[in-house]
Motif scaffolding. Structure first.
Motif, PDB file in Angstrom:
ATOM      1  N   GLN A 286      13.625   1.022 -12.598  1.00 24.06           N
ATOM      2  CA  GLN A 286      12.827  -0.670 -12.783  1.00 24.06           C
ATOM      3  C   GLN A 286      14.479  -1.433 -13.821  1.00 24.06           C
ATOM      4  N   GLU A 287      14.386  -0.172 -14.881  1.00 23.52           N
ATOM      5  CA  GLU A 287      16.017  -0.481 -16.050  1.00 23.52           C
ATOM      6  C   GLU A 287      17.455  -0.500 -14.668  1.00 23.52           C
TER       7      GLU A 287
ATOM      8  N   PHE B 289      13.622 -10.159 -14.389  1.00 26.65           N
ATOM      9  CA  PHE B 289      13.234  -9.724 -15.665  1.00 26.65           C
ATOM     10  C   PHE B 289      14.968  -9.981 -16.780  1.00 26.65           C
ATOM     11  N   ASP B 290      15.923 -10.568 -16.512  1.00 25.56           N
ATOM     12  CA  ASP B 290      17.132 -10.914 -17.431  1.00 25.56           C
ATOM     13  C   ASP B 290      16.989 -12.094 -17.874  1.00 25.56           C
TER      14      ASP B 290
ATOM     15  N   ALA C 175       8.970  -8.803  -4.690  1.00 25.35           N
ATOM     16  CA  ALA C 175       8.374  -8.498  -3.633  1.00 25.35           C
ATOM     17  C   ALA C 175       7.899  -6.498  -4.419  1.00 25.35           C
ATOM     18  N   TYR C 176       8.362  -6.434  -5.645  1.00 23.64           N
ATOM     19  CA  TYR C 176       8.281  -5.535  -6.035  1.00 23.64           C
ATOM     20  C   TYR C 176       6.913  -6.053  -6.673  1.00 23.64           C
TER      21      TYR C 176
ATOM     22  N   TYR D 257      20.864  -0.131  -2.970  1.00 24.34           N
ATOM     23  CA  TYR D 257      20.925  -1.469  -4.116  1.00 24.34           C
ATOM     24  C   TYR D 257      19.133  -1.443  -4.138  1.00 24.34           C
ATOM     25  N   HIS D 258      18.319  -1.701  -2.758  1.00 22.64           N
ATOM     26  CA  HIS D 258      16.821  -2.221  -3.156  1.00 22.64           C
ATOM     27  C   HIS D 258      16.305  -0.920  -3.311  1.00 22.64           C
TER      28      HIS D 258
ATOM     29  N   ASN E 185      20.193  -1.989 -12.755  1.00 24.92           N
ATOM     30  CA  ASN E 185      21.288  -3.213 -12.126  1.00 24.92           C
ATOM     31  C   ASN E 185      22.662  -2.590 -11.999  1.00 24.92           C
TER      32      ASN E 185
ATOM     33  N   ARG F 210      16.803   0.193  -7.433  1.00 27.50           N
ATOM     34  CA  ARG F 210      15.851  -1.052  -7.921  1.00 27.50           C
ATOM     35  C   ARG F 210      14.208  -0.752  -7.314  1.00 27.50           C
ATOM     36  N   ALA F 211      13.945  -0.674  -5.978  1.00 24.43           N
ATOM     37  CA  ALA F 211      12.425   0.085  -6.284  1.00 24.43           C
ATOM     38  C   ALA F 211      12.574   0.726  -7.079  1.00 24.43           C
TER      39      ALA F 211
ATOM     40  N   ASN G 224      14.701  -9.808  -7.700  1.00 26.44           N
ATOM     41  CA  ASN G 224      16.065  -9.135  -7.449  1.00 26.44           C
ATOM     42  C   ASN G 224      16.364  -9.502  -6.794  1.00 26.44           C
TER      43      ASN G 224
ATOM     44  N   ASP H 244       4.078  -3.475  -7.035  1.00 29.24           N
ATOM     45  CA  ASP H 244       3.391  -2.488  -8.313  1.00 29.24           C
ATOM     46  C   ASP H 244       3.506  -2.213  -9.354  1.00 29.24           C
TER      47      ASP H 244
ATOM     48  N   HIS I  37      10.654  -3.044   0.625  1.00 33.13           N
ATOM     49  CA  HIS I  37      11.103  -4.628   0.326  1.00 33.13           C
ATOM     50  C   HIS I  37      11.821  -5.695   1.504  1.00 33.13           C
TER      51      HIS I  37
ATOM     52  N   THR J  39      19.256 -11.330 -13.109  1.00 28.88           N
ATOM     53  CA  THR J  39      18.192 -10.391 -12.649  1.00 28.88           C
ATOM     54  C   THR J  39      16.856 -10.923 -12.833  1.00 28.88           C
TER      55      THR J  39
ATOM     56  N   ASN K 249       5.944  -2.671 -12.137  1.00 35.09           N
ATOM     57  CA  ASN K 249       6.704  -3.857 -12.285  1.00 35.09           C
ATOM     58  C   ASN K 249       6.148  -4.717 -13.080  1.00 35.09           C
TER      59      ASN K 249
ATOM     60  N   LYS L 273       5.616  -4.033 -16.512  1.00 27.76           N
ATOM     61  CA  LYS L 273       7.051  -4.482 -17.233  1.00 27.76           C
ATOM     62  C   LYS L 273       6.877  -6.225 -16.948  1.00 27.76           C
TER      63      LYS L 273
END
Lengths: 125, 482
Positions: free
Chosen positions: B343-344, A67-68, A87-88, B335-336, B346, B339-340, A60, A90, B247, A65, A93, A96
């Motif tokens: 996953q896609e 992932f990007d 921090a994600y 936002y968080h 943004n 995100r949590a 994040n 799980d 988070h 991001t 994530n 992924k």
């Protein structure tokens, strides 16, 4: 081993410098820091990327991001190894991250012993 | 109803008796004519035979008739005038009753029928003039009228009795049913009607009572389900926020744990370090770490405080708050949180906070729900548009959500704008309705905006509105009185 650490949190640099102080002192590790995905890519483009193990701290981040960045890195520098720190933590994530091509995943709060272990395992492979 | 009664009265009291009278009179006229004809014939025969007793006998023929007013033997003489015309002169020869003054020119009237029957004999030419009373007919008309009236009253009385019985048995229960149904329609679901009788009316009443009881039960269940759904929506938003908060806390905790552990290691190193410079370096590092630990510890604390504030479910009081800080915190949380869970997801976020905003009275845990709801909707919208345009092979504009605070007149205004697909004109007036959602099943309860609207208008005496252009943007505007 050259390590690029990417995290928008300012204190991460200090944390890594202290955590890896012995390894840095002995010359085993060299650290380079970037505060965003864009900055990380710029660094990689301007330097020899082959001896980097890139640590992505936090999926994040504002703008690009984690992932990007991972996707971009794997496309442009396929031989670069990538370790995700986030921090994600799980399963979704983690899955992924692995599906995009991450070579490892470390959840936050970071257990640096585990991180070092993963780093060395990856560098050997 | 009145016109029917009047028509009926007219028929019974006027038309029918009149028609009867006319008919009787016609017959009577004929009868009188025939009688006069018969008498005239008798008189003619008697006069021809010069039988004067026979004349009396002929006249006697009608004398016993109780309708008789008079019978006259009239002599008719015709004389030729000088001008060649004929004059007819009529003279009463004999009348019964004797005292009756007969006018030969008299004609029939309402009370008397006068008929003439002419005869001619060598002895004399004349006519019989017969006058018969119509008293009986008139009496008969009155009688018909009276009889009709009596029959009418009897039928009416029977009708009233039957009507009364029907009313008691049918109309009253049906009206009671109608009144009860009306009250049920207005929301009173406790209505019940009497349904003791065993016939169809009783069955109708029982069916109605059952229907109302079922309706009340269904309504209670619906309310309970709706309440549950609202609670779920609140819990879902709380859950999403909790994920975001969790988070958020992990980051400061990362620093607290690691810097404290590091500091311990450095302290251990210090114990064995002999080089003064190195010792100083270690001490400085430890101090720096302590500062960081303190900073991140406070950061975690404020995040928890925010979470507690949000989860406090009791009816809140309005307290003066820093609107900018609240919006800033909740934007990050939303936002968080997004995100949590996805996953896609943004989006870039642009924050424009008015620098001179005074404290604004609001209920933090309720108002935060509104901000979260609007931001979540905005994030969803921008990502949906982005994904859709990508799939269509376009180069889509990056997802962007803007949050802006400013003072407009007597209101502190918050605008949340997204570059999503916008809201179609056809559904714009439905979006605040409870349970209305354009998200696929399972993705949204449709309660967010309706709850937010209630929070803004009822709990904060504020306003909530939306402007949108399909395909371009949506902007929600919240106004809080200051």
């Amino acid at each position: 081993m050259k390590v690029l650490i990417v995290d928008d949190e300012v204190d991460v640099k200090d944390l890594f410098l202290q955590q890896f102080r012995k390894e840095i002192k002995s010359g085993m590790i060299t650290t380079v820091f970037a505060h965003s995905g864009a900055e990380a890519l710029e660094i990689l483009a301007n330097q020899e990327p082959l001896d980097f193990i890139l640590i992505l701290s936090d999926i994040n981040m504002p703008g690009m991001t984690g992932f990007d960045l991972l996707k971009e890195v794997k496309e442009r520098f396929p031989s670069l190894k990538v370790l995700m720190v986030s921090a994600y933590g799980d399963a979704a994530n983690i899955d992924k991250a692995k599906s995009i091509g991450a070579d490892g995943f470390v959840p936050k709060p970071v257990d640096f012993e585990q991180l070092k272990e993963s780093l060395f395992t990856i560098s050997q492979s | 109803m009145l016109s029917i009664v009047l028509m009926f009265a007219f028929f019974i009291l006027i038309y029918f008796p009149n028609q009867q009278e006319k008919s009787l009179l016609r017959n009577f006229n004929t009868e009188v004519q025939n009688l006069s004809g018969t008498v005239a014939l008798g008189v003619k025969i008697a006069l021809t035979e010069q039988n004067f007793e026979g004349v009396e006998t002929a006249l006697d023929f009608v004398k016993q008739n109780h309708h008789l007013r008079f019978v006259s033997l009239v002599q008719v003489d015709s004389t030729k005038n000088n001008d060649g015309t004929w004059s007819v002169k009529k003279t009463v020869f004999k009348t019964y009753p004797d005292a009756f003054a007969v006018d030969v020119k008299a004609e029939s009237s309402d009370s008397i029928i006068i008929k003439h029957s002419a005869f001619s004999t060598p002895l004399m030419k004349g006519e019989i003039m017969l006058g018969m009373s119509t008293e009986e007919i008139t009496a008969s008309k009155q009688q018909i009228r009276s009889t009709s009236l009596i029959v009418c009253f009897i039928v009416l009385a029977i009708g009233i009795v039957i009507g009364f019985i029907l009313a008691r048995h049918i109309s009253v229960p049906v009206l009671a049913l109608r009144d009860a149904a009306l009250k049920v329609g207005q929301g009173d679901r406790t209505q019940q009607v009497q349904s003791n009788s065993k016939d169809e009316i009783g069955q109708l009443g029982q069916a109605f009572n059952k229907m109302v009881r079922d309706l009340e039960m269904a309504e209670s269940e619906r309310k309970a389900a709706q309440e549950q759904l609202i609670q779920s929506e609140k819990m879902a938003s709380l859950g999403q926020m909790t994920a975001g908060i969790a988070h958020e806390i992990k980051n400061p905790l990362n620093f607290v744990n690691n810097f404290s552990k590091l500091s311990l290691e450095l302290m251990n190193e210090m114990e064995t370090e002999e080089d003064a410079e190195e010792k100083k370096f270690l001490l400085d590092s430890i101090k720096s770490n302590m500062v960081k630990i303190n900073h991140h510890g406070k950061r975690a604390d404020s995040i928890v405080a925010t979470m507690l504030q949000h989860s406090r479910g009791a009816a809140g009081t309005l307290i003066p708050c820093d609107l900018n800080q609240l919006c800033d915190e909740y934007t990050d949380l939303a936002y968080h949180g997004m995100r949590a869970t996805s996953q896609e997801f943004n989006s870039s976020i642009v924050k424009e906070f008015a620098p001179e905003l005074p404290p604004v009275n609001l209920i933090p845990q309720e108002f935060s729900r509104v901000i979260l709801n609007l931001l979540n909707n905005a994030f969803y919208a921008v990502n949906e548009r982005y994904a859709k345009e990508l799939a269509e092979g376009k180069q889509p504009e990056g997802p962007e959500v803007r949050i802006k605070t400013e003072i407009v007149g007597n209101y502190a205004t918050i605008r949340i704008r997204d570059n999503g697909s916008g809201i179609p004109e056809t559904i714009k007036n439905k979006i605040f309705e409870p349970f209305f959602t354009t998200k696929p099943t399972g993705k949204g309860t449709g309660l967010g905006l309706s709850l937010s609207y209630d929070i803004m208008t009822k709990e904060h005496q504020g306003k909530m509105s939306v402007t949108s252009e399909e395909g371009k943007f949506t902007e929600f505007c919240l106004e809080l009185p200051i």
